[in-house]
Every structure is written in structure tokens, then in C-alpha cells.
Design a protein around this motif. Structure first.
Motif, PDB file in Angstrom:
ATOM      1  N   ARG A   6      37.393  32.953  40.090  1.00  0.00           N
ATOM      2  CA  ARG A   6      36.580  34.079  40.587  1.00  0.00           C
ATOM      3  C   ARG A   6      37.259  35.401  40.280  1.00  0.00           C
ATOM      4  O   ARG A   6      36.609  36.375  39.886  1.00  0.00           O
ATOM      5  CB  ARG A   6      36.347  33.955  42.088  1.00  0.00           C
ATOM      6  N   LEU A   7      38.589  35.461  40.447  1.00  0.00           N
ATOM      7  CA  LEU A   7      39.328  36.683  40.137  1.00  0.00           C
ATOM      8  C   LEU A   7      39.224  37.014  38.652  1.00  0.00           C
ATOM      9  O   LEU A   7      38.990  38.158  38.274  1.00  0.00           O
ATOM     10  CB  LEU A   7      40.792  36.536  40.555  1.00  0.00           C
ATOM     11  N   ARG A   8      39.387  36.010  37.818  1.00  0.00           N
ATOM     12  CA  ARG A   8      39.291  36.208  36.367  1.00  0.00           C
ATOM     13  C   ARG A   8      37.923  36.781  35.979  1.00  0.00           C
ATOM     14  O   ARG A   8      37.815  37.678  35.160  1.00  0.00           O
ATOM     15  CB  ARG A   8      39.566  34.892  35.647  1.00  0.00           C
ATOM     16  N   LYS A   9      36.864  36.291  36.592  1.00  0.00           N
ATOM     17  CA  LYS A   9      35.496  36.754  36.285  1.00  0.00           C
ATOM     18  C   LYS A   9      35.299  38.219  36.677  1.00  0.00           C
ATOM     19  O   LYS A   9      34.477  38.914  36.084  1.00  0.00           O
ATOM     20  CB  LYS A   9      34.466  35.874  36.982  1.00  0.00           C
ATOM     21  N   LEU A  10      36.040  38.684  37.664  1.00  0.00           N
ATOM     22  CA  LEU A  10      35.940  40.090  38.070  1.00  0.00           C
ATOM     23  C   LEU A  10      36.555  41.036  37.042  1.00  0.00           C
ATOM     24  O   LEU A  10      36.279  42.235  37.052  1.00  0.00           O
ATOM     25  CB  LEU A  10      36.626  40.303  39.425  1.00  0.00           C
ATOM     26  N   GLU A  11      37.437  40.519  36.204  1.00  0.00           N
ATOM     27  CA  GLU A  11      38.139  41.306  35.183  1.00  0.00           C
ATOM     28  C   GLU A  11      38.804  42.550  35.782  1.00  0.00           C
ATOM     29  O   GLU A  11      38.594  43.675  35.318  1.00  0.00           O
ATOM     30  CB  GLU A  11      37.195  41.699  34.050  1.00  0.00           C
ATOM     31  N   PRO A  12      39.642  42.364  36.806  1.00  0.00           N
ATOM     32  CA  PRO A  12      40.262  43.537  37.445  1.00  0.00           C
ATOM     33  C   PRO A  12      41.296  44.188  36.545  1.00  0.00           C
ATOM     34  O   PRO A  12      41.968  43.521  35.760  1.00  0.00           O
ATOM     35  CB  PRO A  12      40.939  42.936  38.676  1.00  0.00           C
ATOM     36  N   ASP A  13      41.396  45.501  36.646  1.00  0.00           N
ATOM     37  CA  ASP A  13      42.455  46.226  35.952  1.00  0.00           C
ATOM     38  C   ASP A  13      43.770  46.089  36.711  1.00  0.00           C
ATOM     39  O   ASP A  13      44.840  46.096  36.127  1.00  0.00           O
ATOM     40  CB  ASP A  13      42.100  47.710  35.841  1.00  0.00           C
ATOM     41  N   LEU A  14      43.660  45.983  38.026  1.00  0.00           N
ATOM     42  CA  LEU A  14      44.831  46.008  38.899  1.00  0.00           C
ATOM     43  C   LEU A  14      44.563  45.104  40.098  1.00  0.00           C
ATOM     44  O   LEU A  14      43.461  45.091  40.626  1.00  0.00           O
ATOM     45  CB  LEU A  14      45.036  47.455  39.366  1.00  0.00           C
ATOM     46  N   VAL A  15      45.583  44.354  40.514  1.00  0.00           N
ATOM     47  CA  VAL A  15      45.496  43.566  41.745  1.00  0.00           C
ATOM     48  C   VAL A  15      46.613  44.040  42.656  1.00  0.00           C
ATOM     49  O   VAL A  15      47.756  44.196  42.219  1.00  0.00           O
ATOM     50  CB  VAL A  15      45.625  42.041  41.467  1.00  0.00           C
ATOM     51  N   LEU A  16      46.247  44.286  43.924  1.00  0.00           N
ATOM     52  CA  LEU A  16      47.215  44.756  44.914  1.00  0.00           C
ATOM     53  C   LEU A  16      47.289  43.763  46.062  1.00  0.00           C
ATOM     54  O   LEU A  16      46.256  43.331  46.587  1.00  0.00           O
ATOM     55  CB  LEU A  16      46.796  46.123  45.468  1.00  0.00           C
ATOM     56  N   PHE A  17      48.509  43.411  46.451  1.00  0.00           N
ATOM     57  CA  PHE A  17      48.746  42.589  47.627  1.00  0.00           C
ATOM     58  C   PHE A  17      49.375  43.482  48.687  1.00  0.00           C
ATOM     59  O   PHE A  17      50.219  44.307  48.388  1.00  0.00           O
ATOM     60  CB  PHE A  17      49.748  41.465  47.353  1.00  0.00           C
ATOM     61  N   SER A  18      49.000  43.248  49.916  1.00  0.00           N
ATOM     62  CA  SER A  18      49.640  43.938  51.021  1.00  0.00           C
ATOM     63  C   SER A  18      49.845  42.929  52.136  1.00  0.00           C
ATOM     64  O   SER A  18      48.904  42.236  52.526  1.00  0.00           O
ATOM     65  CB  SER A  18      48.759  45.087  51.504  1.00  0.00           C
ATOM     66  N   ILE A  23      53.667  33.550  47.034  1.00  0.00           N
ATOM     67  CA  ILE A  23      54.104  33.989  45.711  1.00  0.00           C
ATOM     68  C   ILE A  23      52.965  33.674  44.754  1.00  0.00           C
ATOM     69  O   ILE A  23      52.522  32.523  44.667  1.00  0.00           O
ATOM     70  CB  ILE A  23      55.406  33.287  45.278  1.00  0.00           C
ATOM     71  N   ALA A  24      52.462  34.693  44.086  1.00  0.00           N
ATOM     72  CA  ALA A  24      51.331  34.512  43.177  1.00  0.00           C
ATOM     73  C   ALA A  24      51.754  33.695  41.965  1.00  0.00           C
ATOM     74  O   ALA A  24      52.853  33.855  41.443  1.00  0.00           O
ATOM     75  CB  ALA A  24      50.783  35.868  42.750  1.00  0.00           C
ATOM     76  N   SER A  25      50.851  32.863  41.522  1.00  0.00           N
ATOM     77  CA  SER A  25      51.113  32.038  40.339  1.00  0.00           C
ATOM     78  C   SER A  25      51.014  32.880  39.067  1.00  0.00           C
ATOM     79  O   SER A  25      50.424  33.971  39.065  1.00  0.00           O
ATOM     80  CB  SER A  25      50.111  30.890  40.274  1.00  0.00           C
ATOM     81  N   ASP A  26      51.580  32.358  38.011  1.00  0.00           N
ATOM     82  CA  ASP A  26      51.461  33.030  36.708  1.00  0.00           C
ATOM     83  C   ASP A  26      50.004  33.236  36.336  1.00  0.00           C
ATOM     84  O   ASP A  26      49.652  34.247  35.727  1.00  0.00           O
ATOM     85  CB  ASP A  26      52.154  32.211  35.613  1.00  0.00           C
ATOM     86  N   LYS A  27      49.138  32.299  36.698  1.00  0.00           N
ATOM     87  CA  LYS A  27      47.707  32.411  36.382  1.00  0.00           C
ATOM     88  C   LYS A  27      47.085  33.639  37.037  1.00  0.00           C
ATOM     89  O   LYS A  27      46.216  34.276  36.466  1.00  0.00           O
ATOM     90  CB  LYS A  27      46.963  31.148  36.801  1.00  0.00           C
ATOM     91  N   VAL A  28      47.529  33.980  38.241  1.00  0.00           N
ATOM     92  CA  VAL A  28      47.032  35.177  38.925  1.00  0.00           C
ATOM     93  C   VAL A  28      47.694  36.425  38.351  1.00  0.00           C
ATOM     94  O   VAL A  28      47.029  37.422  38.076  1.00  0.00           O
ATOM     95  CB  VAL A  28      47.275  35.090  40.449  1.00  0.00           C
ATOM     96  N   LEU A  29      49.009  36.374  38.145  1.00  0.00           N
ATOM     97  CA  LEU A  29      49.748  37.546  37.670  1.00  0.00           C
ATOM     98  C   LEU A  29      49.265  38.031  36.310  1.00  0.00           C
ATOM     99  O   LEU A  29      49.313  39.227  36.030  1.00  0.00           O
ATOM    100  CB  LEU A  29      51.245  37.233  37.609  1.00  0.00           C
ATOM    101  N   GLU A  30      48.794  37.138  35.479  1.00  0.00           N
ATOM    102  CA  GLU A  30      48.402  37.516  34.106  1.00  0.00           C
ATOM    103  C   GLU A  30      46.983  38.067  34.010  1.00  0.00           C
ATOM    104  O   GLU A  30      46.599  38.603  32.979  1.00  0.00           O
ATOM    105  CB  GLU A  30      48.548  36.312  33.183  1.00  0.00           C
ATOM    106  N   ILE A  31      46.203  37.987  35.058  1.00  0.00           N
ATOM    107  CA  ILE A  31      44.793  38.396  34.978  1.00  0.00           C
ATOM    108  C   ILE A  31      44.612  39.907  34.811  1.00  0.00           C
ATOM    109  O   ILE A  31      43.974  40.341  33.859  1.00  0.00           O
ATOM    110  CB  ILE A  31      43.998  37.863  36.190  1.00  0.00           C
ATOM    111  N   PRO A  32      45.122  40.754  35.695  1.00  0.00           N
ATOM    112  CA  PRO A  32      44.833  42.191  35.567  1.00  0.00           C
ATOM    113  C   PRO A  32      45.610  42.832  34.411  1.00  0.00           C
ATOM    114  O   PRO A  32      46.808  42.578  34.247  1.00  0.00           O
ATOM    115  CB  PRO A  32      45.266  42.774  36.913  1.00  0.00           C
ATOM    116  N   CYS A  33      44.924  43.660  33.642  1.00  0.00           N
ATOM    117  CA  CYS A  33      45.575  44.265  32.467  1.00  0.00           C
ATOM    118  C   CYS A  33      46.662  45.274  32.854  1.00  0.00           C
ATOM    119  O   CYS A  33      47.615  45.466  32.104  1.00  0.00           O
ATOM    120  CB  CYS A  33      44.544  44.896  31.544  1.00  0.00           C
TER     121      CYS A  33
END
Length: 152
Positions: A6-18, A23-33
């Protein structure tokens, strides 16, 4: 897997955690440009891990902080996009946490602006003294209370 898709389909430029406790997986870390960033409620890398306000008070540190850093595979180890350090003016963990959250809002805005405008990281955290703290033990609570600190 469904979250990553679902995150990949959104094509985010930036992902922010607060206040993220994973610990985010490599699959999540690589999505936002532009990258994935975490708002850490403490000084990095001095207070990697959780409950930074507790540890600042437990060790009698006179400065607290909040840090927006790039999320990488190693916990709280990415380069700093923005940070703020401020004097500790309380012995209450709750009051220090409230101040940290207030400061964090400004750090988040400053950091996102730096990221969007392509400014380089402030500094790598690898050049600073590092500590990892998470769950306090009995001795930690004794030291915390011996300093006159309180949770509320």
C-alpha cells in the motif's frame, strides 16, 4: 507485506516516523525517493533507544534534545537532518517529555524543509559519543529518584 504494498502504491516522496517503536525494513526504507526519517525524542547518538527523557534525568545531563534523522537499518544511527538541544529545567520526566515534544514540532518542520530543498545532512551521528538505553532497571530507578527526579 500488505502495508509495504500500500505504501509503495502511494509513491511517497518522503516517509516520516514519529515515536515509532519498530525498525523499518529495507523494503520500506527504499520506497520514498527523498528518504525515510524518524523524529527521535532525544539527543542522538548519545541517547539511542527509548525513554530519552528518563535517561537524561537519570544521568543528570544538563541538556536534552530532539533529533530528526534518516532511518537506516541500525537503530537511531542515520545522519541528522535537524536537531535541537535545550537546557533541562525540570526534574519531572513528564515535563521534560512535554518540552521535547514541543521542540520536536519545530525540528520536524526545519528538517522537512532541509530535505525538500536538498540540503545535506547536518552531521553524521557516527562522529559523536554514542549510548544505547531502553528499559530502566532497579538501579536506574534508584539513581533517578536519588537525583530528586520524578516520573510525573
Amino acid at each position: 507485506p500488505s502495508f509495504v504494498e500500500r505504501l509503495r502504491k502511494l509513491e511517497p516522496d518522503l516517509v516520516l516516523f514519529s515515536l515509532f517503536d519498530q525498525i523499518a525494513s529495507d523494503k520500506v526504507l527504499e520506497i520514498p525517493c527523498l528518504g525515510t526519517y524518524n523524529l527521535h525524542m532525544g539527543k542522538l547518538p548519545e541517547y539511542r533507544g527509548g525513554l530519552s527523557s528518563f535517561w537524561v534525568l537519570r544521568f543528570g545531563d544538563d541538556m536534552a534534545g530532539v533529533t530528526l534523522h534518516r532511518a537506516v537499518k541500525r537503530l537511531d544511527a542515520g545522519d541528522v537532518a535537524a536537531e535541537r538541544r535545550f537546557p533541562v529545567r525540570t526534574r519531572s520526566m513528564k515535563c521534560l517529555m512535554d518540552t521535547t515534544v514541543d521542540q520536536g514540532a519545530q525540528v520536524l518542520l526545519e528538517g522537512v524543509e532541509r530535505i525538500l530543498f536538498g540540503q545535506p545532512p547536518l552531521k553524521p551521528v557516527s562522529n559523536r559519543p554514542s549510548g544505547y538505553f531502553f528499559i530502566p532497571g532497579r538501579k536506574d530507578y534508584k539513581a533517578f529518584y536519588a537525583r530528586g527526579c520524578r516520573l510525573i
